[in-house]
Design a protein around this motif. Structure first.
Motif, PDB file in Angstrom:
ATOM      1  N   ARG A  66     -12.272 -44.697  -4.923  1.00 58.43           N
ATOM      2  CA  ARG A  66     -11.513 -45.011  -6.140  1.00 58.43           C
ATOM      3  C   ARG A  66     -12.341 -44.612  -7.348  1.00 58.43           C
ATOM      4  NH1 ARG A  66     -13.855 -49.913  -4.694  1.00 58.43           N
ATOM      5  NH2 ARG A  66     -14.984 -50.971  -6.385  1.00 58.43           N
TER       6      ARG A  66
ATOM      7  N   ASN B 282      -8.352 -40.718  -6.884  1.00 61.75           N
ATOM      8  CA  ASN B 282      -7.327 -41.727  -7.134  1.00 61.75           C
ATOM      9  C   ASN B 282      -6.282 -41.792  -6.030  1.00 61.75           C
ATOM     10  OD1 ASN B 282      -5.739 -39.475  -7.538  1.00 61.75           O
ATOM     11  ND2 ASN B 282      -5.640 -39.684  -9.772  1.00 61.75           N
TER      12      ASN B 282
ATOM     13  N   ARG C  83      -5.470 -48.683   0.689  1.00 61.16           N
ATOM     14  CA  ARG C  83      -5.267 -49.460  -0.535  1.00 61.16           C
ATOM     15  C   ARG C  83      -4.304 -50.624  -0.271  1.00 61.16           C
ATOM     16  NH1 ARG C  83      -7.021 -44.729  -2.500  1.00 61.16           N
ATOM     17  NH2 ARG C  83      -7.873 -44.633  -4.615  1.00 61.16           N
TER      18      ARG C  83
END
Length: 478
Positions: free
Chosen positions: A256, A332, A471
């Protein structure tokens, strides 16, 4: 990892002597490992420093080498003095280990012609004396028990019928020199050695002991043997690869913006060590943004930013055998259109090279080599703006893998079943801060290849899915 230069771009490559002598370290292993797929009979049932294979395997390698040359072969292991730092851990010189399975410093190996007998053995392992003085910090009180030449069970421990004190080597060579005019060893590379000059020093020692003899290089014969792996070697390679794949999964899952490159590398190294790896196979490369375009980037002090791609070229070493894996992920979780375009070009080039991997193919040296296939692919597949990006591919596509991450040997040699190679094309565009490399480890089989890294996703869609699932799982965890 540590890619060789693309010889078609007028750069000097690492050549067939690309295995750099490793810094000598002392290994500590605290547990035994059982390899379920292949039975590897470790001494006494306990894993030794490099999870030693059966003595018969090393003896067979020595017999093949003896048959390949016309004179005595003398090789020296590392001495333990190559790295004097407080954190040094001993690891044996890889070709010496390949032929002996001996993981302690200060040893030498003699392989002589003929059938051998008690009076004139055809192979002898020479060991230094044990240092039992408790006040000598180089001794066993400080560093633990060693194998000595006078130990009553030394033949069982080493697999050699003849083990002698290292002090006898000079006299034995002088006797051989009366009938043998040519001796073999691993000569130093013509362009010099990086780091401690082990082969330079050992060759000088041999010349001093047999001053009238001709000294020839046995490197090509040894390296040719090392290129084709046994089943036991393949089991250790697969274990190194599997643990390294686990580390890549974890790295992609934690990725991240806001992390630092060293944090990603630290997590991967933790997984390697928890999985039984004694060390990294090479200095980890984790490069984000512009750093993704630096081939041997190892500073790892950059912050990972939103919109970056991150190249992770990280592999562990298990039982002495190296994994070498690279994945490129979006920081990302989503590739931009341009990043995906570059990624897909690299993946297409890799698939083209993989399709050609089979017995008889070559890494370099022919118009249909793996290297030329990748170059031709980039030349024939411009980007959406019509730009040919071959100039952004500066390195070689493949190298052999084994005890060294760049296992030595002739890369123009036709591939054979049992060889393990990497396939690792890449494109690096500094002006756009986009570097993409995809690297997998491949076993050459009788009719093609087996992807040893198949468990790790390769396509852009698979990578984005992996990161999204990680995630989601992280968000739902308490």
């Amino acid at each position: 990892m540590r890619m060789t230069m693309n010889p078609n771009r007028n750069r000097s490559n690492t050549g067939d002597r690309s295995a750099v002598p490793r810094a000598a370290f002392r290994l500590r292993v605290g547990h035994a490992i059982a390899l379920a797929a292949i039975v590897i009979a470790c001494l006494g049932g306990v894993a030794s420093a490099r999870f030693r294979q059966p003595s018969e395997e090393y003896a067979a390698r020595r017999a093949k080498l003896r048959a390949a040359v016309d004179g005595p072969i003398v090789l020296y292991g590392y001495t333990g003095n190559e790295d004097g730092s407080e954190v040094a851990i001993f690891f044996q010189e890889t070709s010496f280990y390949y032929l002996t399975g001996h993981s302690e410093p200060g040893a030498a190996l003699l392989i002589a012609p003929g059938a051998g007998d008690a009076q004139a053995p055809n192979e002898v392992l020479y060991l230094p004396p044990r240092v039992l003085d408790p006040h000598d910090y180089r001794g066993e009180t400080w560093e633990g028990p060693k194998i000595g030449p006078d130990d009553p069970d030394v033949t069982a421990k080493t697999g050699f019928a003849h083990v002698e004190p290292i002090a006898k080597l000079k006299g034995d060579l002088e006797k051989l020199a009366k009938t043998q005019k040519t001796f073999y060893t691993i000569l130093p590379p013509e362009k010099g050695e990086d780091g401690y000059p082990h082969f330079t020093e050992s060759t000088a020692a041999l010349r001093a002991m047999v001053p009238g003899a001709q000294i020839k290089d046995a490197a090509s014969q040894i390296y040719a043997l090392r290129q084709v792996k046994s089943e036991a070697e393949l089991a250790l390679l697969q274990k190194a690869i599997d643990v390294s794949i686990d580390a890549h999964f974890a790295a992609a899952g934690m990725m991240r913006p806001g992390l630092f490159e060293y944090q990603v590398a630290a997590r991967m190294k933790e997984i390697h060590e928890m999985g039984g790896c004694a060390r990294e196979a090479y200095a980890p490369i984790v490069g984000a943004g512009f750093n993704s375009t630096v081939l041997h980037y190892s500073v790892l002090d950059g912050e990972i930013k939103d919109g970056d791609v991150v190249v992770m070229d990280v592999g562990g070493e298990y039982g002495g055998y190296a994994a070498d894996i690279t994945r490129t992920v979006p920081a990302n979780g989503h590739f931009t259109a341009r990043q995906r375009e570059i990624y897909d070009l690299v993946l297409g080039a890799q698939n083209a090279a993989l399709a050609a991997v089979k017995p008889g193919a070559t890494i370099l040296g022919r118009k249909d080599s793996l290297q030329q296939i990748v170059i031709d692919y980039f030349n024939s597949h411009p980007d959406k703006q019509g730009h040919v990006l071959t100039k952004y591919y500066p390195h070689g596509v493949s190298h052999h893998l084994g005890l060294d991450v760049h296992d030595p040997g002739d890369r123009a040699r036709p591939l054979e079943p049992g060889m393990v190679i990497t396939v690792e094309p890449g494109l690096y565009i500094p002006a756009e801060k986009i570097g993409v490399r995809i690297e997998d480890d491949v076993l050459v089989t009788r009719d093609g290849y087996k992807m040893l890294t198949a468990r790790l996703p390769r396509t852009a869609d698979e990578i984005e899915k992996l990161m999204a699932e990680a995630r989601t799982k992280s968000a739902s965890s308490p």
